[in-house]
Design a protein around this motif. Structure first.
Motif, PDB file in Angstrom:
ATOM      1  N   GLY A   1       0.815  -1.204   0.000  1.00 31.82           N
ATOM      2  CA  GLY A   1       0.000   0.000   0.000  1.00 31.82           C
ATOM      3  C   GLY A   1       0.844   1.246   0.000  1.00 31.82           C
ATOM      4  O   GLY A   1       2.067   1.202   0.047  1.00 31.82           O
ATOM      5  N   GLU A   2       0.176   2.381  -0.083  1.00 34.88           N
ATOM      6  CA  GLU A   2       0.850   3.673  -0.024  1.00 34.88           C
ATOM      7  C   GLU A   2       0.416   4.359   1.260  1.00 34.88           C
ATOM      8  O   GLU A   2      -0.768   4.430   1.573  1.00 34.88           O
ATOM      9  N   PHE A   3       1.367   4.837   2.019  1.00 39.44           N
ATOM     10  CA  PHE A   3       1.084   5.463   3.301  1.00 39.44           C
ATOM     11  C   PHE A   3       0.139   6.630   3.100  1.00 39.44           C
ATOM     12  O   PHE A   3       0.325   7.407   2.196  1.00 39.44           O
ATOM     13  N   PRO A   4      -0.895   6.811   3.858  1.00 37.45           N
ATOM     14  CA  PRO A   4      -1.338   6.164   5.083  1.00 37.45           C
ATOM     15  C   PRO A   4      -2.308   5.020   4.887  1.00 37.45           C
ATOM     16  O   PRO A   4      -3.026   4.665   5.821  1.00 37.45           O
ATOM     17  N   TYR A   5      -2.383   4.442   3.729  1.00 37.80           N
ATOM     18  CA  TYR A   5      -3.105   3.197   3.455  1.00 37.80           C
ATOM     19  C   TYR A   5      -4.617   3.319   3.419  1.00 37.80           C
ATOM     20  O   TYR A   5      -5.294   2.332   3.192  1.00 37.80           O
ATOM     21  N   VAL A   6      -5.174   4.450   3.714  1.00 37.15           N
ATOM     22  CA  VAL A   6      -6.627   4.620   3.651  1.00 37.15           C
ATOM     23  C   VAL A   6      -6.943   5.824   2.766  1.00 37.15           C
ATOM     24  O   VAL A   6      -6.233   6.821   2.789  1.00 37.15           O
ATOM     25  N   PRO A   7      -8.015   5.746   1.999  1.00 35.17           N
ATOM     26  CA  PRO A   7      -8.385   6.882   1.151  1.00 35.17           C
ATOM     27  C   PRO A   7      -9.058   7.970   1.983  1.00 35.17           C
ATOM     28  O   PRO A   7      -9.543   7.723   3.083  1.00 35.17           O
ATOM     29  N   GLY A   8      -9.072   9.126   1.450  1.00 36.13           N
ATOM     30  CA  GLY A   8      -9.751  10.230   2.118  1.00 36.13           C
ATOM     31  C   GLY A   8      -8.925  11.489   2.086  1.00 36.13           C
ATOM     32  O   GLY A   8      -7.822  11.519   1.530  1.00 36.13           O
ATOM     33  N   ARG A   9      -9.473  12.515   2.698  1.00 35.30           N
ATOM     34  CA  ARG A   9      -8.744  13.773   2.771  1.00 35.30           C
ATOM     35  C   ARG A   9      -7.533  13.599   3.679  1.00 35.30           C
ATOM     36  O   ARG A   9      -7.443  12.641   4.449  1.00 35.30           O
ATOM     37  N   TYR A  10      -6.626  14.522   3.616  1.00 34.71           N
ATOM     38  CA  TYR A  10      -5.305  14.394   4.245  1.00 34.71           C
ATOM     39  C   TYR A  10      -5.381  14.061   5.739  1.00 34.71           C
ATOM     40  O   TYR A  10      -4.874  13.035   6.179  1.00 34.71           O
ATOM     41  N   TYR A  11      -5.988  14.919   6.528  1.00 36.95           N
ATOM     42  CA  TYR A  11      -6.017  14.707   7.974  1.00 36.95           C
ATOM     43  C   TYR A  11      -6.904  13.532   8.364  1.00 36.95           C
ATOM     44  O   TYR A  11      -6.574  12.767   9.269  1.00 36.95           O
ATOM     45  N   GLU A  12      -8.013  13.372   7.679  1.00 34.72           N
ATOM     46  CA  GLU A  12      -8.910  12.259   7.991  1.00 34.72           C
ATOM     47  C   GLU A  12      -8.256  10.918   7.679  1.00 34.72           C
ATOM     48  O   GLU A  12      -8.371   9.965   8.456  1.00 34.72           O
ATOM     49  N   ALA A  13      -7.549  10.837   6.560  1.00 35.33           N
ATOM     50  CA  ALA A  13      -6.874   9.588   6.196  1.00 35.33           C
ATOM     51  C   ALA A  13      -5.792   9.244   7.208  1.00 35.33           C
ATOM     52  O   ALA A  13      -5.649   8.077   7.615  1.00 35.33           O
ATOM     53  N   HIS A  14      -5.052  10.248   7.636  1.00 34.89           N
ATOM     54  CA  HIS A  14      -4.010   9.988   8.619  1.00 34.89           C
ATOM     55  C   HIS A  14      -4.601   9.612   9.976  1.00 34.89           C
ATOM     56  O   HIS A  14      -4.062   8.759  10.674  1.00 34.89           O
ATOM     57  N   ALA A  15      -5.705  10.234  10.343  1.00 29.99           N
ATOM     58  CA  ALA A  15      -6.361   9.880  11.607  1.00 29.99           C
ATOM     59  C   ALA A  15      -6.904   8.455  11.552  1.00 29.99           C
ATOM     60  O   ALA A  15      -6.770   7.701  12.529  1.00 29.99           O
ATOM     61  N   LEU A  16      -7.492   8.078  10.417  1.00 27.49           N
ATOM     62  CA  LEU A  16      -8.017   6.713  10.280  1.00 27.49           C
ATOM     63  C   LEU A  16      -6.910   5.674  10.278  1.00 27.49           C
ATOM     64  O   LEU A  16      -7.140   4.510  10.600  1.00 27.49           O
ATOM     65  N   TYR A  17      -5.707   6.066   9.903  1.00 27.48           N
ATOM     66  CA  TYR A  17      -4.574   5.157   9.993  1.00 27.48           C
ATOM     67  C   TYR A  17      -3.953   5.180  11.389  1.00 27.48           C
ATOM     68  O   TYR A  17      -3.720   4.138  11.999  1.00 27.48           O
ATOM     69  N   PHE A  18      -3.658   6.376  11.892  1.00 28.12           N
ATOM     70  CA  PHE A  18      -2.830   6.527  13.087  1.00 28.12           C
ATOM     71  C   PHE A  18      -3.491   5.995  14.346  1.00 28.12           C
ATOM     72  O   PHE A  18      -2.884   5.199  15.075  1.00 28.12           O
ATOM     73  N   TRP A  19      -4.703   6.405  14.619  1.00 35.51           N
ATOM     74  CA  TRP A  19      -5.301   6.034  15.907  1.00 35.51           C
ATOM     75  C   TRP A  19      -5.624   4.547  16.028  1.00 35.51           C
ATOM     76  O   TRP A  19      -5.361   3.951  17.079  1.00 35.51           O
ATOM     77  N   PRO A  20      -6.143   3.880  14.999  1.00 35.70           N
ATOM     78  CA  PRO A  20      -6.269   2.412  15.119  1.00 35.70           C
ATOM     79  C   PRO A  20      -4.914   1.712  15.236  1.00 35.70           C
ATOM     80  O   PRO A  20      -4.790   0.719  15.960  1.00 35.70           O
ATOM     81  N   SER A  21      -3.894   2.245  14.549  1.00 41.29           N
ATOM     82  CA  SER A  21      -2.552   1.659  14.662  1.00 41.29           C
ATOM     83  C   SER A  21      -2.015   1.811  16.073  1.00 41.29           C
ATOM     84  O   SER A  21      -1.426   0.877  16.627  1.00 41.29           O
ATOM     85  N   VAL A  22      -2.204   2.986  16.660  1.00 43.13           N
ATOM     86  CA  VAL A  22      -1.768   3.213  18.041  1.00 43.13           C
ATOM     87  C   VAL A  22      -2.521   2.281  18.988  1.00 43.13           C
ATOM     88  O   VAL A  22      -1.925   1.689  19.888  1.00 43.13           O
ATOM     89  N   ALA A  23      -3.816   2.127  18.775  1.00 40.04           N
ATOM     90  CA  ALA A  23      -4.603   1.226  19.632  1.00 40.04           C
ATOM     91  C   ALA A  23      -4.094  -0.213  19.521  1.00 40.04           C
ATOM     92  O   ALA A  23      -3.941  -0.910  20.533  1.00 40.04           O
ATOM     93  N   LEU A  24      -3.835  -0.656  18.306  1.00 38.44           N
ATOM     94  CA  LEU A  24      -3.332  -2.025  18.093  1.00 38.44           C
ATOM     95  C   LEU A  24      -1.960  -2.221  18.724  1.00 38.44           C
ATOM     96  O   LEU A  24      -1.718  -3.237  19.399  1.00 38.44           O
ATOM     97  N   LEU A  25      -1.062  -1.265  18.550  1.00 37.26           N
ATOM     98  CA  LEU A  25       0.277  -1.388  19.127  1.00 37.26           C
ATOM     99  C   LEU A  25       0.253  -1.267  20.646  1.00 37.26           C
ATOM    100  O   LEU A  25       1.031  -1.930  21.339  1.00 37.26           O
ATOM    101  N   THR A  26      -0.654  -0.455  21.176  1.00 39.33           N
ATOM    102  CA  THR A  26      -0.808  -0.359  22.631  1.00 39.33           C
ATOM    103  C   THR A  26      -1.286  -1.687  23.200  1.00 39.33           C
ATOM    104  O   THR A  26      -0.772  -2.159  24.215  1.00 39.33           O
TER     105      THR A  26
END
Length: 110
Positions: A57-82
């Motif tokens: 995939g291409e970072f951040p791996y989810v479609p959408g607008r810039y901040y929304e796509a990064h939020a949809l990637y970052f926070w679930p990733s943080v939850a999973l890694l936590t």
């Protein structure tokens, strides 16, 4: 040692979440250019590796607008890694705990 791991299984994930908040706030204040998301990628490196090499995939791996796509990637990733950090320390605690109880049983017999 088991008591230390019991505390660490809560402290380390809490510190990881606190660090994620700092990373996210820094991301929101930066310009949306190619390097704005570098700390997000570094902070969630295991997920970046999976998304980039295994899923191609291409970072951040989810479609959408810039901040929304990064939020949809970052926070679930943080939850999973936590959650992964919690389970790592929980497993270490379970590994160390039987060894500690065996030492106590040996001391009681002697």
């Amino acid at each position: 040692m088991s008591r230390l791991l019991m505390v660490m299984k809560f402290i380390v994930p809490a510190l990881y979440i606190a660090g994620a908040i700092v990373i996210w706030l820094d991301f929101l204040r930066s310009n949306p250019d190619g390097l704005a998301n570098i700390w997000i990628a570094i902070y969630t490196f295991p997920i970046v590796i999976i998304g980039t090499f295994l899923l191609q995939g291409e970072f951040p791996y989810v479609p959408g607008r810039y901040y929304e796509a990064h939020a949809l990637y970052f926070w679930p990733s943080v939850a999973l890694l936590t959650l992964a950090l919690f389970f790592v320390f929980h497993a270490l605690q379970k590994i160390v705990h039987p060894a500690a109880s065996m030492d106590a049983q040996k001391a009681a017999r002697d």
